[in-house]
Design an enzyme around this catalytic site. Structure first.
Site, PDB file in Angstrom:
ATOM      1  N   GLY A   1       0.766  -1.244   0.000  1.00  0.00           N
ATOM      2  CA  GLY A   1       0.000   0.000   0.000  1.00  0.00           C
ATOM      3  C   GLY A   1       0.791   1.285   0.000  1.00  0.00           C
ATOM      4  O   GLY A   1       0.323   2.307  -0.487  1.00  0.00           O
TER       5      GLY A   1
ATOM      6  N   GLU B   1       4.026   4.084   6.004  1.00  0.00           N
ATOM      7  CA  GLU B   1       2.812   3.255   5.890  1.00  0.00           C
ATOM      8  C   GLU B   1       1.724   4.007   5.128  1.00  0.00           C
ATOM      9  O   GLU B   1       1.638   5.225   5.207  1.00  0.00           O
ATOM     10  CB  GLU B   1       2.284   2.937   7.295  1.00  0.00           C
ATOM     11  CG  GLU B   1       2.423   1.499   7.732  1.00  0.00           C
ATOM     12  CD  GLU B   1       1.585   0.503   6.946  1.00  0.00           C
ATOM     13  OE1 GLU B   1       1.306   0.715   5.755  1.00  0.00           O
ATOM     14  OE2 GLU B   1       1.216  -0.526   7.531  1.00  0.00           O
ATOM     15  N   ASP B   2       0.890   3.268   4.432  1.00  0.00           N
ATOM     16  CA  ASP B   2      -0.239   3.917   3.762  1.00  0.00           C
ATOM     17  C   ASP B   2      -1.288   4.345   4.788  1.00  0.00           C
ATOM     18  O   ASP B   2      -1.782   5.463   4.763  1.00  0.00           O
ATOM     19  CB  ASP B   2      -0.863   3.006   2.691  1.00  0.00           C
ATOM     20  CG  ASP B   2      -1.246   1.622   3.207  1.00  0.00           C
ATOM     21  OD1 ASP B   2      -0.887   1.273   4.361  1.00  0.00           O
ATOM     22  OD2 ASP B   2      -1.899   0.879   2.462  1.00  0.00           O
TER      23      ASP B   2
ATOM     24  N   ASP C   1      -4.737   1.700  10.798  1.00  0.00           N
ATOM     25  CA  ASP C   1      -6.159   1.483  11.078  1.00  0.00           C
ATOM     26  C   ASP C   1      -6.278   1.068  12.554  1.00  0.00           C
ATOM     27  O   ASP C   1      -6.382   1.916  13.438  1.00  0.00           O
ATOM     28  CB  ASP C   1      -6.657   0.409  10.102  1.00  0.00           C
ATOM     29  CG  ASP C   1      -8.162   0.221  10.150  1.00  0.00           C
ATOM     30  OD1 ASP C   1      -8.775   0.515  11.178  1.00  0.00           O
ATOM     31  OD2 ASP C   1      -8.742  -0.234   9.159  1.00  0.00           O
TER      32      ASP C   1
ATOM     33  N   LYS D   1      -6.644   6.445  11.153  1.00  0.00           N
ATOM     34  CA  LYS D   1      -8.060   6.432  11.537  1.00  0.00           C
ATOM     35  C   LYS D   1      -8.101   6.385  13.058  1.00  0.00           C
ATOM     36  O   LYS D   1      -8.210   5.305  13.651  1.00  0.00           O
ATOM     37  CB  LYS D   1      -8.740   5.171  10.975  1.00  0.00           C
ATOM     38  CG  LYS D   1      -8.945   5.162   9.464  1.00  0.00           C
ATOM     39  CD  LYS D   1      -9.613   3.861   9.034  1.00  0.00           C
ATOM     40  CE  LYS D   1      -9.957   3.841   7.566  1.00  0.00           C
ATOM     41  NZ  LYS D   1     -10.440   2.501   7.123  1.00  0.00           N
TER      42      LYS D   1
ATOM     43  N   PHE E   1     -13.833   3.037   4.886  1.00  0.00           N
ATOM     44  CA  PHE E   1     -12.900   2.401   3.964  1.00  0.00           C
ATOM     45  C   PHE E   1     -12.581   3.335   2.796  1.00  0.00           C
ATOM     46  O   PHE E   1     -13.484   3.935   2.201  1.00  0.00           O
ATOM     47  CB  PHE E   1     -13.486   1.089   3.446  1.00  0.00           C
ATOM     48  CG  PHE E   1     -12.461   0.228   2.782  1.00  0.00           C
ATOM     49  CD1 PHE E   1     -11.596  -0.557   3.530  1.00  0.00           C
ATOM     50  CD2 PHE E   1     -12.344   0.214   1.403  1.00  0.00           C
ATOM     51  CE1 PHE E   1     -10.633  -1.347   2.918  1.00  0.00           C
ATOM     52  CE2 PHE E   1     -11.388  -0.575   0.781  1.00  0.00           C
ATOM     53  CZ  PHE E   1     -10.535  -1.353   1.540  1.00  0.00           C
ATOM     54  N   VAL E   2     -11.295   3.467   2.475  1.00  0.00           N
ATOM     55  CA  VAL E   2     -10.879   4.349   1.383  1.00  0.00           C
ATOM     56  C   VAL E   2      -9.990   3.606   0.378  1.00  0.00           C
ATOM     57  O   VAL E   2      -9.339   2.619   0.723  1.00  0.00           O
ATOM     58  CB  VAL E   2     -10.120   5.585   1.919  1.00  0.00           C
ATOM     59  CG1 VAL E   2     -11.042   6.475   2.732  1.00  0.00           C
ATOM     60  CG2 VAL E   2      -8.904   5.185   2.735  1.00  0.00           C
TER      61      VAL E   2
ATOM     62  N   ASP F   1      -6.035  -0.114  -1.893  1.00  0.00           N
ATOM     63  CA  ASP F   1      -6.841  -0.932  -2.803  1.00  0.00           C
ATOM     64  C   ASP F   1      -8.095  -1.483  -2.147  1.00  0.00           C
ATOM     65  O   ASP F   1      -8.171  -1.622  -0.930  1.00  0.00           O
ATOM     66  CB  ASP F   1      -6.007  -2.125  -3.273  1.00  0.00           C
ATOM     67  CG  ASP F   1      -5.789  -3.137  -2.149  1.00  0.00           C
ATOM     68  OD1 ASP F   1      -5.233  -2.740  -1.107  1.00  0.00           O
ATOM     69  OD2 ASP F   1      -6.192  -4.304  -2.294  1.00  0.00           O
TER      70      ASP F   1
ATOM     71  N   ARG G   1      -5.563   1.148  -6.746  1.00  0.00           N
ATOM     72  CA  ARG G   1      -4.328   1.756  -6.235  1.00  0.00           C
ATOM     73  C   ARG G   1      -3.826   2.897  -7.110  1.00  0.00           C
ATOM     74  O   ARG G   1      -3.087   3.770  -6.652  1.00  0.00           O
ATOM     75  CB  ARG G   1      -3.206   0.718  -6.151  1.00  0.00           C
ATOM     76  CG  ARG G   1      -3.459  -0.427  -5.186  1.00  0.00           C
ATOM     77  CD  ARG G   1      -2.170  -1.238  -5.013  1.00  0.00           C
ATOM     78  NE  ARG G   1      -2.381  -2.538  -4.413  1.00  0.00           N
ATOM     79  CZ  ARG G   1      -2.413  -2.758  -3.093  1.00  0.00           C
ATOM     80  NH1 ARG G   1      -2.257  -1.754  -2.260  1.00  0.00           N
ATOM     81  NH2 ARG G   1      -2.600  -3.977  -2.620  1.00  0.00           N
TER      82      ARG G   1
END
Ligand code: XMP
Ligand code: MG
Length: 184
Positions: free
Chosen positions: A48, A102-103, A106, A134, A155-156, A162, A168
């Site tokens: 990600g 990191e992407d 969560d 988040k 969720f994004v 993805d 992506r």
């Protein structure tokens, strides 16, 4: 900008490519100032983070290096029942200033499992750059030092993130439409 469809779900435009690029440049400016003469090693977590890591790294003007790891997670026998192994991190980390890229953070579980093994290799310092966090979803003690956007617990996709392998490559971020939340 219009809604997009990925597999069975509809996503709405959420954060524009321009806003993303602006925030990434802000973070790079902070890192340029915090890590001058420290030659930090950025470690991108695959898959990600690859787009965020590329844009962030390209905006650095200081001496810096980058590498990537893939984290394989499986049910182990530890008390947490969750073990993460890092694939591909061959660099010497001893004495290095590490910035994990990191992407999204969560629950925090991924990084919480990865960090102890990293500290065992005795880096000089470890900080975390996350494109997204988040805060209301966080369940583990993981604190990002550089964050482009704090978002609500939805969720994004896009900008490296993805839904089931797709999405992506969008330069902007999309958010799952409310009425399609069931089943995720
Ligand atoms: P944890 O809970 O370990 O999760 O902090 C981190 C990983 O979960 C994935 N993730 C997402 N992927 N859109 C995505 O495309 C999201 O909204 C999302 N939330 C969590 C992601 O792989 C991340 O590295
Ligand atoms: Mg990820």
């Amino acid at each position: 900008m219009a809604d997009i469809r990925i597999h069975d779900k509809i996503f709405s435009p959420f954060i524009s490519a321009e806003s993303i690029q602006e925030r990434v440049r802000d973070l790079a400016a902070q890192i340029n100032s915090d890590y001058k003469d420290k030659n930090p090693l950025l470690i991108g977590i695959l898959n990600g983070s690859f787009i965020f890591a590329a844009d962030l790294f390209r905006s650095l003007t200081i001496e810096a290096e980058i590498s990537f790891v893939k984290l394989a997670s499986y049910k182990g026998t530890s008390s947490s029942g969750h073990v993460v192994t890092a694939i591909g991190l061959e660099e010497e980390l001893h004495g290095r200033h590490i910035i994990i890229v990191e992407d999204i953070i969560d629950t925090g579980k991924t990084l919480h499992s990865f960090l102890p093994g990293l500290h065992q290799r005795q880096p000089a310092s470890v900080k975390i750059a996350a494109f997204l966090t988040k805060p209301t979803a966080l369940q583990y003690e993981v604190k990002a030092d550089y964050v482009a956007f704090e978002i609500e617990n939805k969720f994004v996709v896009g900008y490296g993130l993805d839904y089931d392998g797709q999405g992506r490559n969008y330069p902007e971020l999309y958010q799952l439409k409310e009425e399609f939340l069931q089943g995720l």
